[in-house]
Motif scaffolding. Structure first.
Motif, PDB file in Angstrom:
ATOM      1  N   ALA A  35      48.905  22.332  28.492  1.00 34.20           N
ATOM      2  CA  ALA A  35      49.529  21.166  29.133  1.00 34.20           C
ATOM      3  C   ALA A  35      48.781  19.886  28.787  1.00 34.20           C
ATOM      4  O   ALA A  35      47.545  19.858  28.735  1.00 34.20           O
ATOM      5  CB  ALA A  35      49.551  21.365  30.644  1.00 34.20           C
ATOM      6  N   LEU A  36      49.558  18.823  28.543  1.00 36.09           N
ATOM      7  CA  LEU A  36      48.988  17.480  28.315  1.00 36.09           C
ATOM      8  C   LEU A  36      49.007  16.724  29.641  1.00 36.09           C
ATOM      9  O   LEU A  36      48.035  16.109  30.034  1.00 36.09           O
ATOM     10  CB  LEU A  36      49.819  16.748  27.256  1.00 36.09           C
ATOM     11  N   VAL A  37      50.146  16.786  30.338  1.00 37.18           N
ATOM     12  CA  VAL A  37      50.215  16.332  31.736  1.00 37.18           C
ATOM     13  C   VAL A  37      50.291  17.610  32.558  1.00 37.18           C
ATOM     14  O   VAL A  37      51.151  18.459  32.318  1.00 37.18           O
ATOM     15  CB  VAL A  37      51.447  15.429  31.985  1.00 37.18           C
ATOM     16  N   LYS A  38      49.373  17.743  33.491  1.00 39.56           N
ATOM     17  CA  LYS A  38      49.166  19.041  34.149  1.00 39.56           C
ATOM     18  C   LYS A  38      50.052  19.263  35.375  1.00 39.56           C
ATOM     19  O   LYS A  38      50.319  18.325  36.134  1.00 39.56           O
ATOM     20  CB  LYS A  38      47.711  19.161  34.614  1.00 39.56           C
ATOM     21  N   TYR A  39      50.398  20.513  35.555  1.00 38.14           N
ATOM     22  CA  TYR A  39      51.089  20.980  36.770  1.00 38.14           C
ATOM     23  C   TYR A  39      50.008  21.536  37.685  1.00 38.14           C
ATOM     24  O   TYR A  39      49.300  22.480  37.328  1.00 38.14           O
ATOM     25  CB  TYR A  39      52.104  22.040  36.339  1.00 38.14           C
ATOM     26  N   TRP A  40      49.857  20.939  38.842  1.00 40.37           N
ATOM     27  CA  TRP A  40      48.873  21.455  39.809  1.00 40.37           C
ATOM     28  C   TRP A  40      49.395  21.108  41.193  1.00 40.37           C
ATOM     29  O   TRP A  40      49.326  19.969  41.624  1.00 40.37           O
ATOM     30  CB  TRP A  40      47.492  20.845  39.559  1.00 40.37           C
ATOM     31  N   GLY A  41      49.945  22.077  41.854  1.00 45.04           N
ATOM     32  CA  GLY A  41      50.572  21.841  43.161  1.00 45.04           C
ATOM     33  C   GLY A  41      52.038  22.218  43.069  1.00 45.04           C
ATOM     34  O   GLY A  41      52.720  21.837  42.126  1.00 45.04           O
ATOM     35  N   LYS A  42      52.472  23.072  44.030  1.00 48.67           N
ATOM     36  CA  LYS A  42      53.875  23.476  43.984  1.00 48.67           C
ATOM     37  C   LYS A  42      54.464  23.567  45.380  1.00 48.67           C
ATOM     38  O   LYS A  42      53.734  23.684  46.366  1.00 48.67           O
ATOM     39  CB  LYS A  42      54.033  24.797  43.246  1.00 48.67           C
ATOM     40  N   ARG A  43      55.800  23.535  45.400  1.00 47.99           N
ATOM     41  CA  ARG A  43      56.515  23.731  46.660  1.00 47.99           C
ATOM     42  C   ARG A  43      57.023  25.175  46.680  1.00 47.99           C
ATOM     43  O   ARG A  43      56.717  25.962  45.785  1.00 47.99           O
ATOM     44  CB  ARG A  43      57.663  22.727  46.751  1.00 47.99           C
ATOM     45  N   GLU A  44      57.830  25.472  47.683  1.00 48.84           N
ATOM     46  CA  GLU A  44      58.358  26.848  47.798  1.00 48.84           C
ATOM     47  C   GLU A  44      59.144  27.253  46.553  1.00 48.84           C
ATOM     48  O   GLU A  44      59.701  26.385  45.866  1.00 48.84           O
ATOM     49  CB  GLU A  44      59.279  26.906  49.021  1.00 48.84           C
ATOM     50  N   ASN A  45      59.212  28.530  46.282  1.00 46.37           N
ATOM     51  CA  ASN A  45      59.962  29.072  45.137  1.00 46.37           C
ATOM     52  C   ASN A  45      59.500  28.531  43.789  1.00 46.37           C
ATOM     53  O   ASN A  45      60.326  28.297  42.903  1.00 46.37           O
ATOM     54  CB  ASN A  45      61.468  28.809  45.285  1.00 46.37           C
ATOM     55  N   GLN A  46      58.212  28.306  43.658  1.00 49.09           N
ATOM     56  CA  GLN A  46      57.645  27.886  42.375  1.00 49.09           C
ATOM     57  C   GLN A  46      58.257  26.580  41.865  1.00 49.09           C
ATOM     58  O   GLN A  46      58.469  26.417  40.657  1.00 49.09           O
ATOM     59  CB  GLN A  46      57.885  28.967  41.308  1.00 49.09           C
ATOM     60  N   ILE A  47      58.564  25.674  42.778  1.00 51.13           N
ATOM     61  CA  ILE A  47      59.061  24.360  42.361  1.00 51.13           C
ATOM     62  C   ILE A  47      57.828  23.457  42.207  1.00 51.13           C
ATOM     63  O   ILE A  47      57.026  23.335  43.129  1.00 51.13           O
ATOM     64  CB  ILE A  47      60.055  23.801  43.421  1.00 51.13           C
ATOM     65  N   PRO A  48      57.671  22.834  41.034  1.00 50.47           N
ATOM     66  CA  PRO A  48      56.443  22.063  40.804  1.00 50.47           C
ATOM     67  C   PRO A  48      56.431  20.772  41.618  1.00 50.47           C
ATOM     68  O   PRO A  48      57.481  20.167  41.842  1.00 50.47           O
ATOM     69  CB  PRO A  48      56.523  21.743  39.306  1.00 50.47           C
ATOM     70  N   ALA A  49      55.235  20.364  42.028  1.00 47.63           N
ATOM     71  CA  ALA A  49      55.114  19.117  42.794  1.00 47.63           C
ATOM     72  C   ALA A  49      55.230  17.901  41.866  1.00 47.63           C
ATOM     73  O   ALA A  49      55.492  16.805  42.329  1.00 47.63           O
ATOM     74  CB  ALA A  49      53.778  19.096  43.531  1.00 47.63           C
ATOM     75  N   ASN A  50      55.015  18.113  40.571  1.00 52.95           N
ATOM     76  CA  ASN A  50      55.198  17.006  39.614  1.00 52.95           C
ATOM     77  C   ASN A  50      55.622  17.582  38.267  1.00 52.95           C
ATOM     78  O   ASN A  50      55.367  18.755  37.978  1.00 52.95           O
ATOM     79  CB  ASN A  50      53.912  16.178  39.471  1.00 52.95           C
ATOM     80  N   PRO A  51      56.249  16.752  37.436  1.00 52.26           N
ATOM     81  CA  PRO A  51      56.638  17.254  36.106  1.00 52.26           C
ATOM     82  C   PRO A  51      55.411  17.378  35.203  1.00 52.26           C
ATOM     83  O   PRO A  51      54.406  16.687  35.412  1.00 52.26           O
ATOM     84  CB  PRO A  51      57.587  16.168  35.593  1.00 52.26           C
ATOM     85  N   SER A  52      55.500  18.250  34.210  1.00 53.99           N
ATOM     86  CA  SER A  52      54.397  18.447  33.269  1.00 53.99           C
ATOM     87  C   SER A  52      54.966  18.554  31.850  1.00 53.99           C
ATOM     88  O   SER A  52      56.176  18.767  31.675  1.00 53.99           O
ATOM     89  CB  SER A  52      53.634  19.734  33.625  1.00 53.99           C
ATOM     90  N   ILE A  53      54.080  18.395  30.872  1.00 57.21           N
ATOM     91  CA  ILE A  53      54.508  18.538  29.468  1.00 57.21           C
ATOM     92  C   ILE A  53      53.407  19.267  28.716  1.00 57.21           C
ATOM     93  O   ILE A  53      52.218  19.071  29.012  1.00 57.21           O
ATOM     94  CB  ILE A  53      54.810  17.155  28.821  1.00 57.21           C
ATOM     95  N   SER A  54      53.801  20.137  27.780  1.00 60.92           N
ATOM     96  CA  SER A  54      52.784  20.893  27.040  1.00 60.92           C
ATOM     97  C   SER A  54      53.153  21.028  25.573  1.00 60.92           C
ATOM     98  O   SER A  54      54.320  20.897  25.188  1.00 60.92           O
ATOM     99  CB  SER A  54      52.619  22.285  27.652  1.00 60.92           C
ATOM    100  N   PHE A  55      52.125  21.310  24.785  1.00 65.97           N
ATOM    101  CA  PHE A  55      52.308  21.754  23.409  1.00 65.97           C
ATOM    102  C   PHE A  55      52.441  23.272  23.472  1.00 65.97           C
ATOM    103  O   PHE A  55      51.601  23.954  24.091  1.00 65.97           O
ATOM    104  CB  PHE A  55      51.044  21.483  22.584  1.00 65.97           C
ATOM    105  N   THR A  56      53.454  23.801  22.810  1.00 62.57           N
ATOM    106  CA  THR A  56      53.552  25.248  22.659  1.00 62.57           C
ATOM    107  C   THR A  56      52.573  25.647  21.556  1.00 62.57           C
ATOM    108  O   THR A  56      52.479  24.966  20.538  1.00 62.57           O
ATOM    109  CB  THR A  56      54.988  25.619  22.231  1.00 62.57           C
TER     110      THR A  56
END
Ligand code: PMV
Length: 362
Positions: A29-50
């Motif tokens: 991830a370049l912009v990180k996902y850290w924090g989620k709501r119920e049912n694995q819904i992310p608290a913020n959007p993220s972007i990554s290099f595959t």
């Protein structure tokens, strides 16, 4: 598409047995996902290099159960690198429970899942993104047999959706290149439910980016990501952090198009340090970086300052350091790593990876 679109409506075809196999990559991830709501819904959007070289290869054998067996719980065996792995089964059991509503055929089959990773098991590299996305893709293979009319787009979207229910970051391991997961108001088609290919122009420099992963600490993670995500509930800086991730992704849209590596570095390194700052300021607090992580970061800064080469670092929820740089500087950077950084790696180990094309059907 929303989660309701992923519930099959028609009657499935009758398939008695079969086999599916996928190779699915890890991502960084370049912009990180850290924090989620119920049912694995992310608290913020993220972007990554595959990535390319760090991947899981998974084979799924399925055979139809009898009517009596179908009334019982899920039936599956899990083998990791050829050996039955009981301690991974609860994770898969939980995954099956989460996705059953969307894959109502799960109890109709007995499964054998064989998985292996291209990277060493005890490398501190999380295998959940590659592992869960590979299983999700294999299940979609079965689903395609059962419902042959499903489109390729639906196949990939639902694979990412199912992978997300196994491990959030796994939703970003289906497509290649740059993948966005989580709703962002400037990114049309972005969704909290699944990852999508970054839909804007990307400068050539970012299409062949390198990621050399320095293995600083190969031990078990001190804190599972489930616990880590949970600590963002009630975290004093959570709201600002989620806002900042949205802003950073917004800025990256322009940077990725223009090829401005200096601006890229500022966002990517700040994201990595912010992720760790969130861990250090949660309650309970923890530090996942090791002294050698900091040594490497300082060396990278000194090297960048003296050479002008746009090399930067990012971190996952662990001590290992991902070194990101343009392909054209590969030789110099590998020389720098061998001369100055290898001493900070456990047993001198590092893995050379690069941006890749996404999961492959075998
Ligand atoms: O997919 P999870 O739940 O293991 O979370 C991974 C979170 C980070 O790797 C730290 C960041 C990210 O966006 O990949």
């Amino acid at each position: 598409m929303t989660h309701k679109d992923f519930i099959p409506e028609k009657e499935p075809k009758h398939i008695s047995s079969g086999k599916a196999a996928w190779q699915s990559p890890s991502n960084i991830a370049l912009v990180k996902y850290w924090g989620k709501r119920e049912n694995q819904i992310p608290a913020n959007p993220s972007i990554s290099f595959t990535l390319t070289n760090c991947h899981s290869t998974t084979t799924l054998n399925y055979s139809r159960r009898t009517e009596e067996q179908k009334a019982e719980d899920f039936e599956f065996d899990f083998y990791f690198e050829g050996k039955a792995k009981e301690d991974f089964k609860p994770k898969i059991q939980k995954f099956f429970q989460r996705i059953e509503k969307f894959c109502p055929y799960l109890k109709d089959y007995k499964f054998e899942i064989f998985s292996e990773n291209s990277f060493p098991h005890s490398s501190g590299i999380a295998s959940s993104a590659s592992g869960m996305s590979a299983i999700a893709l294999c299940l979609m293979d079965l689903e395609k047999e059962l419902y042959p009319a499903i489109t390729d787009e639906y196949y990939c979207r639902k694979a990412s959706f199912l992978a997300r229910l196994g491990s959030g970051s796994a939703s970003r391991s289906i497509d290649g290149g740059l993948v966005v997961w989580g709703e962002h108001d400037k990114i049309q088609g972005s969704s909290n439910e699944y990852g999508i290919s970054f839909p804007f122009a990307v400068h050539d420099i970012f299409k062949t980016y390198r990621d050399t992963i320095l293995l600083v600490d190969k031990g078990e993670k001190q804190v599972s990501s489930t616990v880590g995500h949970d600590l963002m509930h009630g975290h004093p800086f959570a709201a600002n952090r989620f806002k900042q991730a949205n802003e950073n992704l917004d800025k990256l849209i322009t940077i990725l198009e223009s090829g401005d590596t200096s601006a890229f570095i500022k966002i990517v390194e700040s994201e990595a340090l912010t992720l760790h700052a969130m861990m250090m300021s949660s309650q309970p607090y923890f530090i996942l970086m090791k002294p050698n992580t900091l040594q490497i970061i300082n060396k990278i800064w000194t090297y960048r300052e003296s050479t002008g080469i746009p090399v930067c670092f990012t971190l996952d929820a662990g001590a290992n350091v991902h070194i990101l740089y343009p392909e054209k500087h590969e030789n110099e950077i590998l020389e720098f790593i061998n001369n100055e950084l290898v001493v900070y790696c456990q047993n001198g180990h590092y893995i050379c990876d690069r941006v890749g094309d996404g999961a492959k059907k075998l």
